[in-house]
Write an enzyme that holds these catalytic residues in place. Sequence first.
Site, short mmCIF file in Angstrom:
data_model
loop_
_atom_site.label_atom_id
_atom_site.label_comp_id
_atom_site.label_asym_id
_atom_site.label_seq_id
_atom_site.Cartn_x
_atom_site.Cartn_y
_atom_site.Cartn_z
N ASN A 11 0.86 -1.19 0.00
CA ASN A 11 0.00 0.00 0.00
C ASN A 11 0.90 1.24 0.00
OD1 ASN A 11 -1.39 2.28 1.12
ND2 ASN A 11 -3.02 0.93 1.78
N GLY A 13 0.31 4.41 0.14
CA GLY A 13 0.01 5.42 1.15
C GLY A 13 0.63 5.07 2.49
N LYS A 14 0.52 3.79 2.85
CA LYS A 14 1.06 3.31 4.11
C LYS A 14 2.60 3.37 4.12
CE LYS A 14 -1.75 0.05 5.86
NZ LYS A 14 -2.28 -1.28 6.20
N ASP A 71 -1.38 -3.54 10.44
CA ASP A 71 -2.71 -3.91 9.98
C ASP A 71 -3.64 -2.90 10.61
OD1 ASP A 71 -4.14 -5.79 8.30
OD2 ASP A 71 -5.28 -6.22 10.10
N SER A 72 -4.39 -2.24 9.77
CA SER A 72 -5.24 -1.18 10.28
C SER A 72 -6.54 -1.16 9.52
CB SER A 72 -4.52 0.17 10.18
OG SER A 72 -4.05 0.37 8.87
N PHE A 152 -5.59 8.79 2.54
CA PHE A 152 -5.97 7.75 1.58
C PHE A 152 -7.08 6.91 2.20
CE2 PHE A 152 -2.57 6.11 4.20
CZ PHE A 152 -2.89 4.79 4.44
N GLY A 153 -7.62 6.00 1.40
CA GLY A 153 -8.62 5.08 1.93
C GLY A 153 -9.91 5.78 2.34
N ASP A 155 -10.24 8.05 4.58
CA ASP A 155 -9.97 9.35 5.23
C ASP A 155 -10.97 10.46 4.87
OD1 ASP A 155 -7.87 8.24 6.57
OD2 ASP A 155 -6.28 9.27 5.46
N ARG A 181 -2.29 5.36 13.49
CA ARG A 181 -0.96 4.91 13.07
C ARG A 181 0.13 5.76 13.73
NH1 ARG A 181 -1.78 4.79 7.97
NH2 ARG A 181 -2.53 2.66 8.10
#
Length: 197
Positions: A11, A13-14, A71-72, A152-153, A155, A181
């Site tokens: 990912n 963004g991560k 893992d989020s 991202f995601g 958000d 995070r």
Amino acid sequence: MDKEIVVASSNQGKIKEFKEMLEPKGFIVKSLADFPDIGDIAETGTTFAENAIIKAQAITDKYGIMAISDDSGLEIDAFDKQPGIQSARWLGHDTPYTYKNRVVLDRMKDEANRTCRYVCAIAVTRKDYPAIVFEDTVECLIAHEPAGENGFGYDPIVYYEPLKKTMAQLTKDEKNAISHRGKAVRKFEAWLENEDQ
């Protein structure tokens, strides 16, 4: 301690967020893209912590190097804490988040209870050591409309009441200060500093 660390994620963004946090501390941050032969790592855990350990341990077991895995996901109380550990795979792994976010908003249209939280579990694995997990959350609300271009995601639809902004409207520094995070990474960093002694 070895300063090379693999973020067990693809990912972008991560990975970007981890690089921003770890590179200033002298880490060489790599990702799954640097290890194409690892293949898909099946996330078979039932909690964020279990899935984080599975991903990081797979890297450490195969290459003998330190790995970190996050893992989020988003727990929406009105949805019985879904999508939860399925956050990335919910409605299909390749489904764009603009669509996922629209589905959430449509389903929440008449919902009075808009409470939700982001959860993050960060696992650190090293050769010959047990895995360590750092976990944290940030309490939020589901917004009524998407807003913001950052993050991202989910958000754009996750509203952080104290700052009166969605997660996608926060600056990088604002987000790192309050996010699930950011808080879990600070626990990880405190542990790292102790390990370096």
